[in-house]
Write a protein that holds these residues in place. Structure first.
Motif, PDB file in Angstrom:
ATOM      1  N   LYS A  68     -20.785 -50.709 -51.728  1.00  0.00           N
ATOM      2  CA  LYS A  68     -20.375 -50.616 -50.323  1.00  0.00           C
ATOM      3  C   LYS A  68     -19.650 -51.861 -49.850  1.00  0.00           C
ATOM      4  O   LYS A  68     -18.833 -51.803 -48.904  1.00  0.00           O
ATOM      5  CB  LYS A  68     -21.596 -50.358 -49.434  1.00  0.00           C
ATOM      6  N   ASP A  69     -19.908 -52.992 -50.482  1.00  0.00           N
ATOM      7  CA  ASP A  69     -19.257 -54.234 -50.084  1.00  0.00           C
ATOM      8  C   ASP A  69     -17.836 -54.352 -50.622  1.00  0.00           C
ATOM      9  O   ASP A  69     -17.084 -55.239 -50.194  1.00  0.00           O
ATOM     10  CB  ASP A  69     -20.073 -55.434 -50.566  1.00  0.00           C
ATOM     11  N   CYS A  70     -17.477 -53.477 -51.544  1.00  0.00           N
ATOM     12  CA  CYS A  70     -16.151 -53.543 -52.164  1.00  0.00           C
ATOM     13  C   CYS A  70     -15.143 -52.624 -51.487  1.00  0.00           C
ATOM     14  O   CYS A  70     -13.936 -52.840 -51.580  1.00  0.00           O
ATOM     15  CB  CYS A  70     -16.243 -53.169 -53.645  1.00  0.00           C
ATOM     16  N   ILE A  71     -15.636 -51.595 -50.808  1.00  0.00           N
ATOM     17  CA  ILE A  71     -14.770 -50.546 -50.273  1.00  0.00           C
ATOM     18  C   ILE A  71     -14.257 -50.898 -48.875  1.00  0.00           C
ATOM     19  O   ILE A  71     -15.022 -51.311 -48.008  1.00  0.00           O
ATOM     20  CB  ILE A  71     -15.538 -49.209 -50.233  1.00  0.00           C
ATOM     21  N   PHE A  72     -12.953 -50.714 -48.684  1.00  0.00           N
ATOM     22  CA  PHE A  72     -12.354 -50.928 -47.375  1.00  0.00           C
ATOM     23  C   PHE A  72     -12.521 -49.682 -46.516  1.00  0.00           C
ATOM     24  O   PHE A  72     -12.489 -48.557 -47.002  1.00  0.00           O
ATOM     25  CB  PHE A  72     -10.857 -51.227 -47.513  1.00  0.00           C
ATOM     26  N   ARG A  73     -12.690 -49.885 -45.222  1.00  0.00           N
ATOM     27  CA  ARG A  73     -12.781 -48.773 -44.278  1.00  0.00           C
ATOM     28  C   ARG A  73     -11.448 -48.032 -44.224  1.00  0.00           C
ATOM     29  O   ARG A  73     -10.383 -48.633 -44.387  1.00  0.00           O
ATOM     30  CB  ARG A  73     -13.142 -49.281 -42.882  1.00  0.00           C
ATOM     31  N   ILE A  74     -11.515 -46.746 -43.983  1.00  0.00           N
ATOM     32  CA  ILE A  74     -10.287 -45.960 -43.863  1.00  0.00           C
ATOM     33  C   ILE A  74      -9.689 -46.096 -42.461  1.00  0.00           C
ATOM     34  O   ILE A  74      -8.509 -45.819 -42.256  1.00  0.00           O
ATOM     35  CB  ILE A  74     -10.543 -44.480 -44.208  1.00  0.00           C
ATOM     36  N   ASN A  75     -10.467 -46.564 -41.510  1.00  0.00           N
ATOM     37  CA  ASN A  75      -9.969 -46.777 -40.152  1.00  0.00           C
ATOM     38  C   ASN A  75      -8.990 -47.949 -40.117  1.00  0.00           C
ATOM     39  O   ASN A  75      -9.234 -48.991 -40.724  1.00  0.00           O
ATOM     40  CB  ASN A  75     -11.124 -47.061 -39.190  1.00  0.00           C
ATOM     41  N   ARG A  76      -7.904 -47.777 -39.394  1.00  0.00           N
ATOM     42  CA  ARG A  76      -6.926 -48.829 -39.214  1.00  0.00           C
ATOM     43  C   ARG A  76      -7.252 -49.645 -37.970  1.00  0.00           C
ATOM     44  O   ARG A  76      -7.763 -49.116 -36.989  1.00  0.00           O
ATOM     45  CB  ARG A  76      -5.512 -48.258 -39.075  1.00  0.00           C
ATOM     46  N   ASP A  77      -6.928 -50.925 -38.014  1.00  0.00           N
ATOM     47  CA  ASP A  77      -7.020 -51.773 -36.821  1.00  0.00           C
ATOM     48  C   ASP A  77      -5.697 -51.630 -36.072  1.00  0.00           C
ATOM     49  O   ASP A  77      -4.666 -52.153 -36.502  1.00  0.00           O
ATOM     50  CB  ASP A  77      -7.251 -53.225 -37.233  1.00  0.00           C
ATOM     51  N   ILE A  78      -5.712 -50.901 -34.976  1.00  0.00           N
ATOM     52  CA  ILE A  78      -4.473 -50.587 -34.271  1.00  0.00           C
ATOM     53  C   ILE A  78      -4.293 -51.427 -32.997  1.00  0.00           C
ATOM     54  O   ILE A  78      -3.365 -51.188 -32.222  1.00  0.00           O
ATOM     55  CB  ILE A  78      -4.426 -49.092 -33.901  1.00  0.00           C
ATOM     56  N   ARG A  79      -5.148 -52.417 -32.814  1.00  0.00           N
ATOM     57  CA  ARG A  79      -5.104 -53.190 -31.570  1.00  0.00           C
ATOM     58  C   ARG A  79      -3.756 -53.871 -31.346  1.00  0.00           C
ATOM     59  O   ARG A  79      -3.259 -53.927 -30.228  1.00  0.00           O
ATOM     60  CB  ARG A  79      -6.220 -54.243 -31.575  1.00  0.00           C
ATOM     61  N   PHE A  80      -3.163 -54.405 -32.411  1.00  0.00           N
ATOM     62  CA  PHE A  80      -1.911 -55.153 -32.274  1.00  0.00           C
ATOM     63  C   PHE A  80      -0.776 -54.489 -33.054  1.00  0.00           C
ATOM     64  O   PHE A  80       0.199 -55.149 -33.405  1.00  0.00           O
ATOM     65  CB  PHE A  80      -2.114 -56.592 -32.756  1.00  0.00           C
ATOM     66  N   LYS A  82       2.121 -51.344 -33.484  1.00  0.00           N
ATOM     67  CA  LYS A  82       2.908 -50.323 -32.803  1.00  0.00           C
ATOM     68  C   LYS A  82       2.563 -48.937 -33.339  1.00  0.00           C
ATOM     69  O   LYS A  82       2.696 -47.942 -32.627  1.00  0.00           O
ATOM     70  CB  LYS A  82       4.392 -50.607 -32.981  1.00  0.00           C
ATOM     71  N   ASP A  83       2.147 -48.889 -34.607  1.00  0.00           N
ATOM     72  CA  ASP A  83       1.725 -47.632 -35.221  1.00  0.00           C
ATOM     73  C   ASP A  83       0.282 -47.364 -34.810  1.00  0.00           C
ATOM     74  O   ASP A  83      -0.631 -48.079 -35.214  1.00  0.00           O
ATOM     75  CB  ASP A  83       1.849 -47.725 -36.747  1.00  0.00           C
ATOM     76  N   LYS A  84       0.056 -46.345 -34.013  1.00  0.00           N
ATOM     77  CA  LYS A  84      -1.280 -46.067 -33.492  1.00  0.00           C
ATOM     78  C   LYS A  84      -2.022 -45.006 -34.305  1.00  0.00           C
ATOM     79  O   LYS A  84      -3.064 -44.501 -33.850  1.00  0.00           O
ATOM     80  CB  LYS A  84      -1.188 -45.624 -32.034  1.00  0.00           C
ATOM     81  N   ALA A  85      -1.520 -44.664 -35.485  1.00  0.00           N
ATOM     82  CA  ALA A  85      -2.247 -43.737 -36.346  1.00  0.00           C
ATOM     83  C   ALA A  85      -3.600 -44.356 -36.682  1.00  0.00           C
ATOM     84  O   ALA A  85      -3.665 -45.497 -37.160  1.00  0.00           O
ATOM     85  CB  ALA A  85      -1.468 -43.470 -37.632  1.00  0.00           C
ATOM     86  N   PRO A  86      -4.705 -43.648 -36.433  1.00  0.00           N
ATOM     87  CA  PRO A  86      -6.028 -44.275 -36.549  1.00  0.00           C
ATOM     88  C   PRO A  86      -6.545 -44.459 -37.972  1.00  0.00           C
ATOM     89  O   PRO A  86      -7.494 -45.215 -38.178  1.00  0.00           O
ATOM     90  CB  PRO A  86      -6.930 -43.309 -35.776  1.00  0.00           C
ATOM     91  N   TYR A  87      -5.900 -43.816 -38.963  1.00  0.00           N
ATOM     92  CA  TYR A  87      -6.452 -43.864 -40.322  1.00  0.00           C
ATOM     93  C   TYR A  87      -5.397 -44.290 -41.346  1.00  0.00           C
ATOM     94  O   TYR A  87      -4.206 -43.995 -41.195  1.00  0.00           O
ATOM     95  CB  TYR A  87      -7.020 -42.499 -40.722  1.00  0.00           C
ATOM     96  N   LYS A  88      -5.855 -44.966 -42.362  1.00  0.00           N
ATOM     97  CA  LYS A  88      -4.993 -45.324 -43.483  1.00  0.00           C
ATOM     98  C   LYS A  88      -4.714 -44.071 -44.316  1.00  0.00           C
ATOM     99  O   LYS A  88      -5.525 -43.145 -44.336  1.00  0.00           O
ATOM    100  CB  LYS A  88      -5.668 -46.379 -44.352  1.00  0.00           C
ATOM    101  N   SER A  89      -3.611 -44.078 -45.020  1.00  0.00           N
ATOM    102  CA  SER A  89      -3.256 -42.937 -45.865  1.00  0.00           C
ATOM    103  C   SER A  89      -3.670 -43.164 -47.317  1.00  0.00           C
ATOM    104  O   SER A  89      -3.203 -42.484 -48.215  1.00  0.00           O
ATOM    105  CB  SER A  89      -1.752 -42.681 -45.797  1.00  0.00           C
TER     106      SER A  89
END
Length: 236
Positions: A68-80, A82-89
């Motif tokens: 679990k410590d190796c895996i990146f979240r699929i959620n994107r950080d969209i705070r800053f 321009k692309d507001k898509a919430p998830y990585k592809s």
């Protein structure tokens, strides 16, 4: 390093199908409606990471590293962004002591349909202090690094060297320096790409271990250079 339950140490076409559909429907409503498909893809990812950790433990200190410590979240950080898509592809993980936040040069794997999957490692967005160390070492003794990255087996497996370079010689180094190409490097990140067919093979996790073993001397070179004196760390 084990995960809960028994995980399959391979990817299936269903994972690629989920990621392809996510590109077309990158919104929270669709994702929640297809949460079970994501959970299945993540379970496959966990199984592959577990197999990779087991294999790499033969040459890396990973005893206290959890899947679990190796895996990146699929959620994107969209705070800053321009692309507001919430998830990585894509799905991704990084292997280092303690996982993706090891604070050292580690091994990065990205899983993405369309022949965009890869294994990579190296110098990426270094601190000014670490970049200065790299250039000082190249100026003093480029032979050690060149012996690693110019070895036939390494160059065959990692034909791509990514990263920015300066247009001219860095300040303090002559324009006719014999190692100017390396000195101009601001980043030096090596990549091995996998086809979709490669990723879906039963032995894909073992292939990651094989490639990581080839990358290890380069990672060790950078880790010794950057962190021997416990300077500020960088992450990939």
């Amino acid at each position: 390093m084990a995960t809960k339950g028994v995980q399959k140490s391979a990817f299936t076409s269903q994972t690629f199908e989920f990621l392809q559909d996510l590109v077309q429907h990158n919104n929270r409503e669709w994702f929640q409606a297809n949460r079970a498909r994501y959970d299945a893809a993540k379970a496959e990812l966990c199984g592959v990471v577990e197999r990779v950790l087991t294999g790499m433990s033969a040459f890396e200190p990973l005893a206290n590293t959890a899947v679990k410590d190796c895996i990146f979240r699929i959620n994107r950080d969209i705070r800053f962004s321009k692309d507001k898509a919430p998830y990585k592809s894509h799905l991704a993980f990084a292997i280092g002591p303690g996982g993706r936040h090891s604070g050292r040069i580690d091994y990065y794997v990205q899983i993405q349909p369309g022949k965009q999957s890869f294994l990579g490692a190296g110098m990426w967005q270094p601190t000014p202090a670490n970049l200065a160390k790299f250039r000082q070492e190249i100026d003093y003794n480029a032979g050690e690094l060149k012996q690693i990255i110019e070895a036939e087996e390494f160059r065959t497996y990692f034909p791509e060297a990514h990263g920015e370079s300066t247009k001219t010689a860095p300040k303090g180094y002559p324009a006719d320096h014999p190692e100017l190409d390396l000195l101009r490097r601001k980043e030096l990140f090596f990549v091995h790409r996998f086809s979709d067919k490669d990723v879906l093979k039963a032995g894909f996790a073992d292939e990651i271990v094989k490639g990581s073993r080839l990358l290890k001397p380069y990672c060790d070179f950078l880790n010794y250079l950057f962190f021997d004196e416990k300077e500020e760390s960088i992450t990939l």
